[in-house]
Each structure stands twice: as C-alpha cells, then as structure tokens.
Design an enzyme around this catalytic site. Structure first.
Site, PDB file in Angstrom:
ATOM      1  N   ASP A 305       0.836  -1.194   0.000  1.00  0.00           N
ATOM      2  CA  ASP A 305       0.000   0.000   0.000  1.00  0.00           C
ATOM      3  C   ASP A 305       0.881   1.257   0.000  1.00  0.00           C
ATOM      4  O   ASP A 305       0.639   2.214  -0.731  1.00  0.00           O
ATOM      5  CB  ASP A 305      -0.888  -0.049   1.252  1.00  0.00           C
ATOM      6  CG  ASP A 305      -1.995   0.980   1.189  1.00  0.00           C
ATOM      7  OD1 ASP A 305      -2.737   0.959   0.182  1.00  0.00           O
ATOM      8  OD2 ASP A 305      -2.099   1.801   2.114  1.00  0.00           O
ATOM      9  N   MET A 333      15.991  -8.533 -22.344  1.00  0.00           N
ATOM     10  CA  MET A 333      15.402  -7.472 -21.523  1.00  0.00           C
ATOM     11  C   MET A 333      14.683  -6.421 -22.367  1.00  0.00           C
ATOM     12  O   MET A 333      13.606  -5.979 -22.025  1.00  0.00           O
ATOM     13  CB  MET A 333      16.473  -6.824 -20.640  1.00  0.00           C
ATOM     14  CG  MET A 333      17.089  -7.759 -19.637  1.00  0.00           C
ATOM     15  SD  MET A 333      15.869  -8.620 -18.624  1.00  0.00           S
ATOM     16  CE  MET A 333      15.282  -7.286 -17.588  1.00  0.00           C
ATOM     17  N   ASP A 352      18.343  -1.926 -32.403  1.00  0.00           N
ATOM     18  CA  ASP A 352      19.417  -2.861 -32.048  1.00  0.00           C
ATOM     19  C   ASP A 352      20.532  -2.696 -33.080  1.00  0.00           C
ATOM     20  O   ASP A 352      20.272  -2.342 -34.235  1.00  0.00           O
ATOM     21  CB  ASP A 352      18.905  -4.311 -32.048  1.00  0.00           C
ATOM     22  CG  ASP A 352      19.819  -5.230 -31.264  1.00  0.00           C
ATOM     23  OD1 ASP A 352      19.440  -5.633 -30.138  1.00  0.00           O
ATOM     24  OD2 ASP A 352      20.941  -5.544 -31.765  1.00  0.00           O
ATOM     25  N   GLU A 411      26.181  -5.699 -21.456  1.00  0.00           N
ATOM     26  CA  GLU A 411      26.673  -5.155 -20.193  1.00  0.00           C
ATOM     27  C   GLU A 411      28.142  -4.769 -20.322  1.00  0.00           C
ATOM     28  O   GLU A 411      29.037  -5.507 -19.883  1.00  0.00           O
ATOM     29  CB  GLU A 411      26.448  -6.209 -19.095  1.00  0.00           C
ATOM     30  CG  GLU A 411      26.705  -5.752 -17.686  1.00  0.00           C
ATOM     31  CD  GLU A 411      25.671  -4.772 -17.147  1.00  0.00           C
ATOM     32  OE1 GLU A 411      24.892  -4.193 -17.907  1.00  0.00           O
ATOM     33  OE2 GLU A 411      25.669  -4.586 -15.914  1.00  0.00           O
ATOM     34  N   LYS A 416      28.176   1.174 -23.593  1.00  0.00           N
ATOM     35  CA  LYS A 416      27.013   1.928 -23.107  1.00  0.00           C
ATOM     36  C   LYS A 416      27.320   3.427 -23.156  1.00  0.00           C
ATOM     37  O   LYS A 416      26.507   4.221 -23.613  1.00  0.00           O
ATOM     38  CB  LYS A 416      26.651   1.503 -21.679  1.00  0.00           C
ATOM     39  CG  LYS A 416      25.924   0.141 -21.601  1.00  0.00           C
ATOM     40  CD  LYS A 416      25.402  -0.131 -20.202  1.00  0.00           C
ATOM     41  CE  LYS A 416      25.092  -1.586 -19.908  1.00  0.00           C
ATOM     42  NZ  LYS A 416      23.835  -2.113 -20.386  1.00  0.00           N
ATOM     43  N   SER A 438      22.626  -4.120 -14.975  1.00  0.00           N
ATOM     44  CA  SER A 438      22.419  -4.853 -13.734  1.00  0.00           C
ATOM     45  C   SER A 438      23.594  -4.681 -12.780  1.00  0.00           C
ATOM     46  O   SER A 438      23.495  -5.054 -11.620  1.00  0.00           O
ATOM     47  CB  SER A 438      22.185  -6.335 -14.023  1.00  0.00           C
ATOM     48  OG  SER A 438      23.121  -6.804 -14.935  1.00  0.00           O
ATOM     49  N   HIS A 459      16.073  -0.595 -13.393  1.00  0.00           N
ATOM     50  CA  HIS A 459      16.510  -1.987 -13.434  1.00  0.00           C
ATOM     51  C   HIS A 459      15.319  -2.932 -13.323  1.00  0.00           C
ATOM     52  O   HIS A 459      14.769  -3.149 -12.248  1.00  0.00           O
ATOM     53  CB  HIS A 459      17.520  -2.230 -12.294  1.00  0.00           C
ATOM     54  CG  HIS A 459      18.128  -3.583 -12.320  1.00  0.00           C
ATOM     55  ND1 HIS A 459      18.510  -4.246 -11.179  1.00  0.00           N
ATOM     56  CD2 HIS A 459      18.427  -4.420 -13.340  1.00  0.00           C
ATOM     57  CE1 HIS A 459      19.007  -5.426 -11.506  1.00  0.00           C
ATOM     58  NE2 HIS A 459      18.965  -5.539 -12.806  1.00  0.00           N
ATOM     59  N   ASN A 462      14.227 -10.174 -14.776  1.00  0.00           N
ATOM     60  CA  ASN A 462      13.931 -11.148 -15.821  1.00  0.00           C
ATOM     61  C   ASN A 462      13.158 -12.344 -15.241  1.00  0.00           C
ATOM     62  O   ASN A 462      13.598 -12.884 -14.226  1.00  0.00           O
ATOM     63  CB  ASN A 462      15.277 -11.623 -16.401  1.00  0.00           C
ATOM     64  CG  ASN A 462      15.130 -12.528 -17.587  1.00  0.00           C
ATOM     65  OD1 ASN A 462      14.079 -12.578 -18.217  1.00  0.00           O
ATOM     66  ND2 ASN A 462      16.182 -13.264 -17.887  1.00  0.00           N
ATOM     67  N   GLU A 471      13.928  -1.572  -9.878  1.00  0.00           N
ATOM     68  CA  GLU A 471      14.774  -0.712  -9.044  1.00  0.00           C
ATOM     69  C   GLU A 471      15.007   0.596  -9.799  1.00  0.00           C
ATOM     70  O   GLU A 471      15.489   0.567 -10.939  1.00  0.00           O
ATOM     71  CB  GLU A 471      16.115  -1.398  -8.761  1.00  0.00           C
ATOM     72  CG  GLU A 471      15.981  -2.605  -7.851  1.00  0.00           C
ATOM     73  CD  GLU A 471      17.291  -3.376  -7.638  1.00  0.00           C
ATOM     74  OE1 GLU A 471      17.353  -4.172  -6.699  1.00  0.00           O
ATOM     75  OE2 GLU A 471      18.242  -3.177  -8.417  1.00  0.00           O
ATOM     76  N   ASN A 509      20.420  -7.607  -5.957  1.00  0.00           N
ATOM     77  CA  ASN A 509      21.620  -8.425  -6.184  1.00  0.00           C
ATOM     78  C   ASN A 509      22.595  -8.339  -5.020  1.00  0.00           C
ATOM     79  O   ASN A 509      23.276  -9.303  -4.691  1.00  0.00           O
ATOM     80  CB  ASN A 509      22.311  -8.012  -7.483  1.00  0.00           C
ATOM     81  CG  ASN A 509      21.527  -8.511  -8.688  1.00  0.00           C
ATOM     82  OD1 ASN A 509      20.628  -9.346  -8.549  1.00  0.00           O
ATOM     83  ND2 ASN A 509      21.836  -7.991  -9.854  1.00  0.00           N
TER      84      ASN A 509
HETATM   85  P1  NAI Z   1      20.985  -9.619 -24.665  1.00  0.00           P
HETATM   86  O1  NAI Z   1      22.331 -10.101 -25.011  1.00  0.00           O
HETATM   87  O2  NAI Z   1      19.842 -10.563 -24.697  1.00  0.00           O
HETATM   88  O3  NAI Z   1      20.608  -8.380 -25.607  1.00  0.00           O
HETATM   89  C1  NAI Z   1      21.450  -7.302 -25.831  1.00  0.00           C
HETATM   90  C2  NAI Z   1      21.133  -6.751 -27.226  1.00  0.00           C
HETATM   91  O4  NAI Z   1      21.810  -5.507 -27.355  1.00  0.00           O
HETATM   92  C3  NAI Z   1      21.624  -7.630 -28.365  1.00  0.00           C
HETATM   93  O5  NAI Z   1      20.527  -7.890 -29.230  1.00  0.00           O
HETATM   94  C4  NAI Z   1      22.697  -6.825 -29.046  1.00  0.00           C
HETATM   95  O6  NAI Z   1      22.705  -7.002 -30.452  1.00  0.00           O
HETATM   96  C5  NAI Z   1      22.285  -5.408 -28.696  1.00  0.00           C
HETATM   97  N1  NAI Z   1      23.356  -4.423 -28.720  1.00  0.00           N
HETATM   98  C6  NAI Z   1      24.636  -4.555 -28.306  1.00  0.00           C
HETATM   99  N2  NAI Z   1      25.284  -3.388 -28.470  1.00  0.00           N
HETATM  100  C7  NAI Z   1      24.408  -2.507 -28.994  1.00  0.00           C
HETATM  101  C8  NAI Z   1      24.483  -1.141 -29.378  1.00  0.00           C
HETATM  102  N3  NAI Z   1      25.601  -0.437 -29.235  1.00  0.00           N
HETATM  103  N4  NAI Z   1      23.380  -0.556 -29.872  1.00  0.00           N
HETATM  104  C9  NAI Z   1      22.238  -1.248 -30.026  1.00  0.00           C
HETATM  105  N5  NAI Z   1      22.114  -2.534 -29.679  1.00  0.00           N
HETATM  106  C10 NAI Z   1      23.195  -3.162 -29.173  1.00  0.00           C
HETATM  107  O7  NAI Z   1      21.127  -8.954 -23.210  1.00  0.00           O
HETATM  108  P2  NAI Z   1      20.050  -8.801 -22.043  1.00  0.00           P
HETATM  109  O8  NAI Z   1      20.070  -9.984 -21.207  1.00  0.00           O
HETATM  110  O9  NAI Z   1      18.780  -8.349 -22.640  1.00  0.00           O
HETATM  111  O10 NAI Z   1      20.687  -7.621 -21.186  1.00  0.00           O
HETATM  112  C11 NAI Z   1      20.642  -6.289 -21.595  1.00  0.00           C
HETATM  113  C12 NAI Z   1      20.992  -5.403 -20.418  1.00  0.00           C
HETATM  114  O11 NAI Z   1      20.080  -5.633 -19.360  1.00  0.00           O
HETATM  115  C13 NAI Z   1      22.367  -5.622 -19.829  1.00  0.00           C
HETATM  116  O12 NAI Z   1      22.870  -4.402 -19.383  1.00  0.00           O
HETATM  117  C14 NAI Z   1      22.103  -6.544 -18.652  1.00  0.00           C
HETATM  118  O13 NAI Z   1      23.074  -6.436 -17.658  1.00  0.00           O
HETATM  119  C15 NAI Z   1      20.776  -6.011 -18.175  1.00  0.00           C
HETATM  120  N6  NAI Z   1      19.952  -6.944 -17.413  1.00  0.00           N
HETATM  121  C16 NAI Z   1      19.851  -8.253 -17.794  1.00  0.00           C
HETATM  122  C17 NAI Z   1      19.065  -9.120 -17.075  1.00  0.00           C
HETATM  123  C18 NAI Z   1      18.929 -10.540 -17.494  1.00  0.00           C
HETATM  124  O14 NAI Z   1      18.500 -11.347 -16.673  1.00  0.00           O
HETATM  125  N7  NAI Z   1      19.236 -10.903 -18.714  1.00  0.00           N
HETATM  126  C19 NAI Z   1      18.316  -8.674 -15.887  1.00  0.00           C
HETATM  127  C20 NAI Z   1      18.421  -7.268 -15.629  1.00  0.00           C
HETATM  128  C21 NAI Z   1      19.250  -6.453 -16.364  1.00  0.00           C
END
Ligand code: NAI
Length: 728
Positions: A305, A333, A352, A411, A416, A438, A459, A462, A471, A509
């Site tokens: 609440d 994500m 992407d 990551e 980034k 993350s 944040h 997943n 977060e 985390n």
């Molecule tokens: P992923 O590997 O599934 O997807 C990342 C995507 O970003 C890929 O499709 C890649 O082609 C694209 N990419 C890479 N460089 C790029 C750029 N310069 N411009 C545009 N696209 C680009 O990764 P995921 O798991 O989705 O993670 C993404 C972010 O979220 C990371 O920072 C990760 O730490 C964070 N995160 C991930 C979680 C998880 O459980 N997978 C949970 C919470 C956060």
C-alpha cells in the site's frame, strides 16, 4: 447530513429503505468501527419506522461497493486478547444477521469491488444483485492476510452457494467476476447498464425484486433453510475434505495456516445451525488474529500500500507524461520491457545494432503481447491491434523522439557510454534517459553526460512479464523530476518501483549474492545439495539457491559475484565451485547443464550430476556436520547483515523498501513479512547471540553497528522506519 457521515438513509418509495454507503473524503468504503455503529443506528431507524417491505444496500461510489474492514484498526487491535477479538467478530455477526432476520427483504445492490467485510455484509442480505462491469468483483481475500472471514462469511456462504463453492471461494481468496458469481449462486440478478445509469438501474431492479418476493415469500423459506445445518452425506464430506486439503497443502506448502483452518471450520460447521457456526467462526478467527503469519501478511499489505502511494521523492515534482518509449537493445530485456509498454498502450521504438536481433525482437514482443492466457494461444486480432504500437528502427531521430529512452544493450561500460554520447545530444529537454544495467554504477555511467540530472537506472528483472519489481537507481546527480517520472512510468507499466541511491549490486543483487554464495560455500563444507535446497524451501523460498544459480546462469552469477568482491573485498569470499562450473562450460539451464543436468524433454527439473559431485568434492577442505537450522542461518544471516549495511550506507529512503524489494524481487516469503520484519521477530539482541558461533567465518558474519545499537537500546529495525505501520 452530519459531517463524516458515511451511511445515508432514504426512501425511494414509502416502504422501500435505501442505505447508501459513501465514505466522505475517501475513494474507498471501509467497514470501520464507526461505520458499523452508523449501520446499527440506521437499521434501528428502519425498524422504528415499521411497514418497510424492502431494504436496499448500495454504495454511493461508482465502481466501489465496500473494500472490507478497516485494516488500520486491525493493526491497532493486533495485541488484543482472544476474548476481545471474539467479541469484535460476534458484534459484526449480530449486526449483519439483522439483515437476515428482519421483517423486510434485504438486498445488496453491488457495483464495483465487494470484498472481505463488504462481501460478508452482502452475504447476510437475502439477495444480491450485481452490475456486469469489469470493476465489479466479489470475494473473500482474508486468507491472504492469514485470516478467514469473521463476520459470518464462513457460516453463511456455504449455506447459500453450497459447501464446495464456498470452500473454493474462501480458502482460495480470489475474487469472482459478475458472471462467475451468478453461476455460483452468489448473484441473484445481474444488471447491465451504461456507467452513468448503473446506480439507478440497480435500485430499480432491487425494487422489482422486493415486489416479486412480497408475493412469493420465497426469501422467508430460504431464511429458514439457511439457518439450519447443511445436509451432506459423510461420503460427500470426506471426498471434499480430502481433495480440498490436498490442494491447499500443495498451494501453501504448510506455510499459510488460514486456508486449512477455514476448510476445517467449514467442514465442521456443516452439522450445526447457522448461529452455532457463527460462534465457531468467531473462536477460530480469534486464533488466527494476531498470529505471526497474520502479522507478517498485514505488514506485506502495508508495504504494498505504501509503495502504491509513494511518489519516489521527498519533495514535490510533477512527473513527466510518458506516452512513448524507446528501447535500445532488442535482446531478452529489451523485448520484455518493450512488451510491458505495448501491453499498456505505450508506443515503442525498438533499436538494435544487429538487424537480425531487431527482427527477432519485434517477433518476440508481438508474440508476448498477443498471447491469450485463457486459450493458451496467440490471438491474431491482438497482434494486429498491437503491431502499430511497435516501430523497429535504426534511425536515431526516431529513437530520440520518445518520452523515455531505455538502454538495454550488452553489459559493457564503454559500449554503453558510447551509445549515450551519441544519443544524448539528440534528446528533447524533457526526455529521460535510463539504463537497465544490472551491475554498472549509475553515477559512473553518467560521467560523460551533459545532463546527468535527466539520467537514472531503471533496473527491470527477468522475466519482465512476471517480475513486479523495478529498481529506480538515483545517480549522484539525478534530479527529483527524473526520479518522479521514472517512478510514475514504472507504475504505469504495472510495476512496483523502489527508489534507491546508487551502490554496488543495487539492492536485490547485493542481498541475493551473499546468500547464494553462502549456499555454494556450504557445499564445499560437505553439505549435500539436497540439504541446502530443503533448508531454503522450508524457510519459504520459492526455489532453493542451487536451482536459482542454474536459472539465473552461472556466467551471470560469476560476473555479479566479481562486482561484489571488487566492491567489498574485505568481507566477500568467492565460492570456488561457481567459477569451476563456469570453466567446465556449465552455464545454466540455458545450455542444459550447471549444478544440475537438464533434460529438455522433462521441463525444468534437474538431475544431480556425477561431474558436479566431483567438482564439489575437489573444493571440500573440511567436512562438517550441520543441522538444518544452522544451514538456514548460514544462508540468511549474511543476507540480513548486508541489509543492515544498506541501511547504514543510506541507500534506501526507508528500510521497509528492502523488505518489499526482496518479496517482489526474489520471492522472499511473504509469510515472514520481509527480511527485516523477520529479523525483528527474532529480535536484534537474540540475533547478536545467534551470530556468535559464526563470527569466526569472517567479516561477513560480524555484527554491524546498527544491529549492535538496536540490541543495546532494546529496539527493533522497524523502529527505524519513518512511520511504523505494523508490529512483528
Ligand atoms: P541480450 O544479449 O539478450 O541483448 C542485448 C542486445 O543488445 C543484443 O541484441 C545486441 O545485439 C544489442 N546491442 C549490443 N550493443 C548494442 C548497441 N551499441 N546498440 C544497439 N544494440 C546493441 O542482453 P540482455 O540480457 O537483454 O541484457 C541487456 C541489459 O540488461 C544488460 O545491461 C544486462 O546487464 C541487463 N539486465 C539483464 C538481465 C537478465 O537477466 N538478462 C536482468 C536485468 C538487467
């Protein structure tokens, strides 16, 4: 009308009394003690008038009948004696029972939410008429607070809709929509009308019903029948008892006593008359009220609440409106977050670096938003409806036109930062820029930005569709305006945002890793995987920490562990096993092997592996014996101590945010009320004692300043909360 008056009495026709419940200055109607007193006075007035053929109870608030008892009063009464609780229950039963024993026909005319005490008031009426609208629902959610209905709900409901239906409704705690309520026999009539006409049509229908029953006298025969025992054979009772208790045990794992207690009460009360059943209910209710589980669940209710009302900032700021979002990174994500937007009607621009990933991303988003849970199939009409909300692009201009830009790319700090350097100059002045990182500090990511005030961490967890927590991480220069916008936006997505200051591992985390790491260390002390898993599940965790490693991925855990080790080298100890598994190519469920072996045909369940047994064996230096209590303490004390360091570092605005974040983020057991609520139930002084045998294991087990202070002052963690809602 007197000030603060909630119930008004009027007479649409000379022999029809209409009670309208409409709490002033509140958007919900609650049955507080004062409102119950008012009801009593109004019923006296109707009785005194005489010659009343029908009494209609309705709400003056569209879409809101009665949301139940006033839980603030429950909290205030939590330390009451059993006799006092029994008398509160009895008083409600006696008051409501007047509706079933009066000279007139009583009807609840229900539009909107009708739950808890409101559903009990309605069930005491002779008849119920419900509006068919997506807001109207009928239910008894008391079990979700560790209770069962105490104002006659368990006694009266089975007599009206049948024992089996009542057991399902009351032990399950879920609300029914109007059509289901009608089929079950809860609603005697259903009204369909345009919003502005519902109230009028309900009263008209109720008056028609009074006239019909004046002639038939049906309600008098029903009253007689419902006041008697329920006739069911021993076989029927036995069958219902066995199936329902098996189901409840499966659902509650024995952690939530209320549903089973409600079942036993209702089974036992079939052989007695209604008023004796009410007596049994009052006594049973008093046994649950104030129990540890009841206190914990009331706390969780308040945590939620509080979160709903929290704007995320101490001062005032008008959050920016978010009608469109851009997602950079179309991976796991990015897709999940984009789908959450589309589901809420927010336009999404997806980008992407890889064209293939972009195409797969659009597919993933549309297949998620088009999934129909009921038919378990893709709904093509939904796909067509939602597709225009998704724009896949490689054009920066289109990305930067969004109200919020969320980065979810790989990551890597440099990649980034390069992305931000490219996009930031093209953003509008009121656009907020967020990162879903993350592990990379938000303040560090903001270093190259011209407007770090408009940047924050957002944040998500997943899988996004399942995980309610977000977060919201405040960098050193993030503005209140940005935080307020991010919080309002996360809520618009249906999520529960928790705002915190930047720090290693953020919140979840940082607390999860010490716990998982300790589980892995226990294996190196010779504890069996099964014993570790069992201890965590007995504590109430949805899955054991070893399975969690496999779900999250060993690679991700090793990386996150390294972040923690770098941040806190003096107390973190790396478990050797995880890096060995990583080296052996055992990455998680995703590649079919980690701590367990996975056979994709047998979904989910892993088998212990001889290879892993060898890997573990090689790390064992000294084999030790542990009781299951010791295993539990070894895993949860490091988590708790880390939480106390989060408090000391002022990372959260209110320590209760830690409790809610863990419930939503890792499924910390709600029946324990939250990590710090659980710690308070043990007590800081006792905790200090319990920590002593573990202190030799290293700094991670050493009591922190805040814990020692609380123990010295005889206080609890929740005494440090800004205003205390609940008592452990
Ligand atoms: P992923 O590997 O599934 O997807 C990342 C995507 O970003 C890929 O499709 C890649 O082609 C694209 N990419 C890479 N460089 C790029 C750029 N310069 N411009 C545009 N696209 C680009 O990764 P995921 O798991 O989705 O993670 C993404 C972010 O979220 C990371 O920072 C990760 O730490 C964070 N995160 C991930 C979680 C998880 O459980 N997978 C949970 C919470 C956060």
């Amino acid at each position: 009308m007197a000030e603060n008056q909630t119930i008004t009495l009027s007479f649409p026709e000379p022999d029809i009394a209409l009670l309208t419940i409409d709490a002033p200055n509140n958007n919900v109607n609650l049955l507080s003690r004062a409102v119950m007193d008012e009801l009593e006075g109004q019923l006296d007035e109707v009785d005194a008038r005489g010659n009343v053929a029908g009494l209609i109870l309705r709400s003056g608030k569209p879409g809101m009948f009665i949301a139940g008892a006033d839980l603030k009063e429950f909290i205030a009464w939590i330390d009451s004696t059993s006799d006092e609780v029994v008398s509160v229950a009895r008083r409600g039963q006696q008051l409501f029972s007047r509706l079933a024993t009066s000279d007139y026909l009583s009807i609840a005319a229900i539009d909107g939410i009708c739950v808890g005490g409101g559903a009990e008031l309605a069930i005491w009426c002779d008849r119920r008429i419900m509006s068919r609208s997506n807001k109207t629902s009928y239910g008894f959610p008391e079990v979700k607070l560790g209770l069962f209905p105490g104002w006659g709900g368990t006694a009266r409901t089975p007599r009206i809709i049948g024992l089996s239906n009542a057991v399902e409704l009351i032990t399950g705690g879920e609300s029914l929509d109007t059509d289901t309520a009608r089929v079950m026999g809860l609603a005697d009539d259903v009204i369909e009308a345009a919003d502005e006409e519902v109230a009028e049509r309900l009263v008209e229908a109720a008056i028609r019903m009074v006239r019909a029953e004046q002639l038939s006298g049906d309600f008098r025969r029903d009253r007689q029948r419902w006041s008697e025992p329920i006739s069911l054979s021993e076989t029927e009772l036995g069958f219902l008892g066995a199936t329902a208790s098996g189901y409840i045990q499966g659902q509650t794992k024995g952690h939530y006593p209320a549903p089973m207690a409600a079942l036993e009460l209702m089974l036992g009360a079939t052989s007695v008359d209604l008023m004796t059943a009410c007596e049994m209910e009052a006594t049973g209710f008093a046994e649950l009220f104030g129990s540890a589980v009841n206190r914990s669940l009331l706390n969780v209710f308040y945590l939620r609440d509080r979160n709903k009302k929290d704007s995320g900032i101490a001062g005032q700021a008008t959050p920016g409106k978010i009608g469109s979002a851009a997602l950079i990174g179309a991976g796991i994500m990015g897709q999940g977050i984009a789908a959450a937007n589309v589901k809420r009607g927010i336009r999404v621009t997806l980008n992407d670096a890889s064209q293939d990933a972009l195409a797969r991303g659009v597919q993933g988003i549309l297949s998620e938003v088009s999934y129909n849970k009921k038919s378990r199939q893709t709904d093509v009409n939904r796909t067509l409806e939602m597709a225009p909300l998704v724009n896949a692009t490689t054009v920066d201009e289109e990305i930067c036109a969004a109200d919020v830009v969320i980065e979810a790319i790989l990551e890597n700090f440099t990649v980034k930062q390069e992305l931000f350097a490219r996009l930031e100059p093209q953003l509008r002045e009121d656009t907020i820029l967020c990162s879903n990182t993350s592990s990379i500090p938000i303040t560090k990511l903001a270093e190259g930005l011209k407007y770090p005030d408009r940047f924050c961490g957002l944040h998500f967890f997943n899988p996004v569709r399942k995980m309610p927590l977000v977060e919201v991480i405040r960098g050193a220069q993030t503005s209140d305006q940005t935080i307020a916008t991010a919080v309002a936006y996360a809520k618009k997505l249906g999520k529960s945002p928790i705002v915190m200051n930047d720090g290693p591992g953020f919140l979840v985390n940082r607390l999860l890793l010490p716990y998982m790491n300790e589980a892995a260390l226990l294996l190196s002390s010779g504890v069996a995987i099964g014993d570790v898993e069992r201890a965590a599940k007995t504590f109430g965790m949805p899955m054991g920490p070893i399975t969690l490693y496999d779900v999250v991925g060993i690679d991700t855990c090793v990386h996150a562990g390294r972040v923690m080790l770098d941040a806190f080298p003096n107390r973190m100890v790396a478990a050797e096993i995880t890096s060995k598994l990583f080296e052996a190519g055992r990455f998680g469920q995703k590649n079919g092997k980690a701590f367990f072996d996975y056979n994709h045909r047998k979904k989910g369940k892993g088998q212990e592996s001889p290879v892993v047994a060898e890997i573990i064996e090689a790390t064992v230096t000294e084999r030790q014996e542990f009781t299951s209590e010791q295993i539990t303490e070894r895993m949860f004390f490091p988590m708790l101590l880390e939480a106390t360091r989060i408090i000391e570092d002022n990372l959260v605005r209110d320590l209760r945010d830690i409790d809610l974040a863990l419930i939503f983020g890792i499924g910390f057991p709600p029946f324990k009320g939250g990590l710090l609520f659980w710690a308070d139930s043990i007590g800081p002084a006792t905790l200090l004692e319990k920590l002593k045998p573990y202190e030799a294991l290293g700094k991670r087990f050493q009591p922190t300043g805040v814990l020692c202070e609380l123990a010295k002052d005889g206080k609890k963690f929740y005494d440090l909360a800004t205003n205390t809602g609940s008592k452990p």
